[in-house]
Design a protein around this motif. Structure first.
Motif, PDB file in Angstrom:
ATOM      1  N   THR A  56       0.783  -1.077  -0.233  1.00 44.97           N
ATOM      2  CA  THR A  56      -0.021  -0.097   0.015  1.00 44.97           C
ATOM      3  C   THR A  56       0.849   1.385  -0.036  1.00 44.97           C
ATOM      4  O   THR A  56       0.329   2.395  -0.225  1.00 44.97           O
ATOM      5  N   TYR A  57       2.151   1.303   0.451  1.00 44.44           N
ATOM      6  CA  TYR A  57       2.900   2.188   0.348  1.00 44.44           C
ATOM      7  C   TYR A  57       4.390   2.186  -0.330  1.00 44.44           C
ATOM      8  O   TYR A  57       5.144   3.042  -0.220  1.00 44.44           O
ATOM      9  N   GLN A  58       4.693   1.034  -0.856  1.00 42.73           N
ATOM     10  CA  GLN A  58       5.718   0.682  -1.830  1.00 42.73           C
ATOM     11  C   GLN A  58       5.015   0.680  -3.327  1.00 42.73           C
ATOM     12  O   GLN A  58       3.930   0.206  -3.418  1.00 42.73           O
ATOM     13  N   MET A  59       6.018   0.648  -4.333  1.00 42.39           N
ATOM     14  CA  MET A  59       5.490   0.790  -5.648  1.00 42.39           C
ATOM     15  C   MET A  59       5.200  -0.593  -6.283  1.00 42.39           C
ATOM     16  O   MET A  59       5.862  -1.401  -5.917  1.00 42.39           O
ATOM     17  N   ASP A  60       4.419  -0.738  -7.230  1.00 40.61           N
ATOM     18  CA  ASP A  60       3.959  -1.944  -8.079  1.00 40.61           C
ATOM     19  C   ASP A  60       5.413  -2.135  -9.281  1.00 40.61           C
ATOM     20  O   ASP A  60       5.584  -1.284  -9.921  1.00 40.61           O
ATOM     21  N   PRO A  61       5.957  -3.022  -9.059  1.00 41.01           N
ATOM     22  CA  PRO A  61       7.009  -3.347  -9.780  1.00 41.01           C
ATOM     23  C   PRO A  61       6.555  -3.240 -11.397  1.00 41.01           C
ATOM     24  O   PRO A  61       7.376  -3.087 -12.204  1.00 41.01           O
ATOM     25  N   ALA A  62       5.464  -3.574 -11.697  1.00 39.96           N
ATOM     26  CA  ALA A  62       5.187  -3.112 -13.027  1.00 39.96           C
ATOM     27  C   ALA A  62       4.972  -1.810 -13.616  1.00 39.96           C
ATOM     28  O   ALA A  62       4.838  -1.595 -14.717  1.00 39.96           O
ATOM     29  N   ASN A  63       5.142  -0.804 -12.698  1.00 39.58           N
ATOM     30  CA  ASN A  63       4.946   0.712 -12.991  1.00 39.58           C
ATOM     31  C   ASN A  63       6.193   1.364 -13.174  1.00 39.58           C
ATOM     32  O   ASN A  63       7.001   1.243 -12.337  1.00 39.58           O
ATOM     33  N   ALA A  64       6.287   2.290 -14.582  1.00 45.04           N
ATOM     34  CA  ALA A  64       7.375   3.042 -14.724  1.00 45.04           C
ATOM     35  C   ALA A  64       6.795   4.397 -14.593  1.00 45.04           C
ATOM     36  O   ALA A  64       7.703   5.186 -14.178  1.00 45.04           O
ATOM     37  N   ARG A  65       5.785   4.923 -15.195  1.00 42.86           N
ATOM     38  CA  ARG A  65       5.436   6.230 -15.398  1.00 42.86           C
ATOM     39  C   ARG A  65       5.353   6.887 -13.966  1.00 42.86           C
ATOM     40  O   ARG A  65       5.442   7.897 -13.707  1.00 42.86           O
TER      41      ARG A  65
END
Length: 332
Positions: free
Chosen positions: A225-234
């Motif tokens: 919930t507070y770290q990023m999804d590894p699939a996201n670049a933008r």
């Protein structure tokens, strides 16, 4: 008859020629070495999942510091593993907390050695999350209370600066954490202390051994919930831009190995130094494979870190720092 395609094979001949035309140089000045300080005396415990990395009490820290300085490494990333944990991580901001005491110890012995203080609550909380956890009655689940967490993180950063930390490195990923910490540091008179923000921190499977090292595994749920999804670049650009606006001085990408594209993206879009964190599993996988004789550890590590530099990293946080410093020195 057409012209031949020129492939510059003549520039790949001798080692001397290759050195002359090398585009990316990895040096000891690129490296920061993580340290894990613990309370007590006579403690030097190797972390089982991270061969060659230790929990060290302050009385046994000097030998490690002597080696680091002798190798030419200019800075350490300091983590503390406390005796006392509670639901709000109160020992994180205590003036006599483990990070604060270790900072004073290091600066007394080696004033010139940069101390980068990790600023988070996960290893100080009994639940292992990076902030204050509250129960949401409506959703019937526990949630991290963002604003309350920011207050504790800001207080922690000021106490670390007061102890002598040269750089504050917040790794918590709360919304607005850079602004909260920058404001608190400035109000306390530490306007000169920069922030090395964990700007782009993914919810990664590469952190496993670190949680063994910092005793910080979440006791329930996870940190997605507070770290990023590894699939996201933008999203990485949005996170980094927010930190730039809030006053960050360095932008970090964590982990590094699976996110070379993100390192390059930040390098191309921002003019701040980019930091790559070569994290625990990236280290442990290489160590395990080398121990089994499957790979050449030196060649793999130098290639891996050179790749991070080539991608755009100005600074590399790595548990290999001492090994790399020796290898680079031996090739001079």
């Amino acid at each position: 008859m057409g012209f031949p395609v020129i492939r510059n094979r003549r520039l790949r001949g001798s080692a001397a020629v290759r050195n002359l035309v090398r585009e990316t140089q990895l040096t000891v000045h690129d490296l920061i070495y993580p340290l894990f300080a613990v309370p007590g005396t006579g403690i030097k415990h190797e972390i089982p999942s991270m061969p060659g990395v230790f929990h060290l009490s302050l009385d046994l820290l000097d030998a490690e510091l002597d080696e680091i300085v002798k190798l030419g490494i200019q800075g350490v990333l300091l983590f503390g593993v406390p005796e006392h944990k509670d639901e709000t991580g109160t020992s994180a901001c205590h003036d006599h907390g483990i990070v604060q005491e270790a900072t004073r110890h290091i600066k007394k012995r080696y004033p010139q050695l940069l101390v980068i203080a990790d600023t988070c609550l996960c290893q100080f909380t009994s639940h292992g999350h990076c902030g204050v956890v509250k129960f949401n009655d409506a959703l019937q689940q526990a949630e991290v209370a963002n604003d309350e967490s920011l207050e504790l993180l800001a207080e922690t950063a000021v106490s670390q600066a007061r102890a002598g930390a040269d750089i504050i490195a917040p790794s918590n990923m709360m919304d607005g954490f850079v602004h909260a910490i920058r404001t608190a540091l400035d109000e306390a008179g530490y306007t000169h202390v920069p922030i090395m923000s964990y700007s782009v921190k993914y919810a990664s499977a590469f952190y496993g051994p670190f949680r063994d090292a910092a005793h910080s595994a979440p006791q329930f749920g996870d940190r997605r919930t507070y770290q990023m999804d590894p699939a996201n670049a933008r999203e990485a650009l949005r996170e980094a831009e927010a930190d730039v606006i809030e006053g960050a001085d360095f932008l970090m990408v964590k982990p590094a190995l699976a996110y070379m594209d993100i390192i390059r993206t930040l390098k191309e879009h921002f003019d701040l130094p980019v930091v790559a964190y070569n994290v625990s599993a990236e280290y442990s996988m290489v160590k395990a494979a080398a121990a089994n004789g499957w790979i050449n550890e030196k060649s793999i590590v130098l290639e891996m870190l050179t790749g991070m530099k080539r991608a755009g990293a100005d600074i590399i946080l790595t548990y290999f720092a001492k090994d790399v410093a020796r290898w680079l020195r031996d090739t001079e």
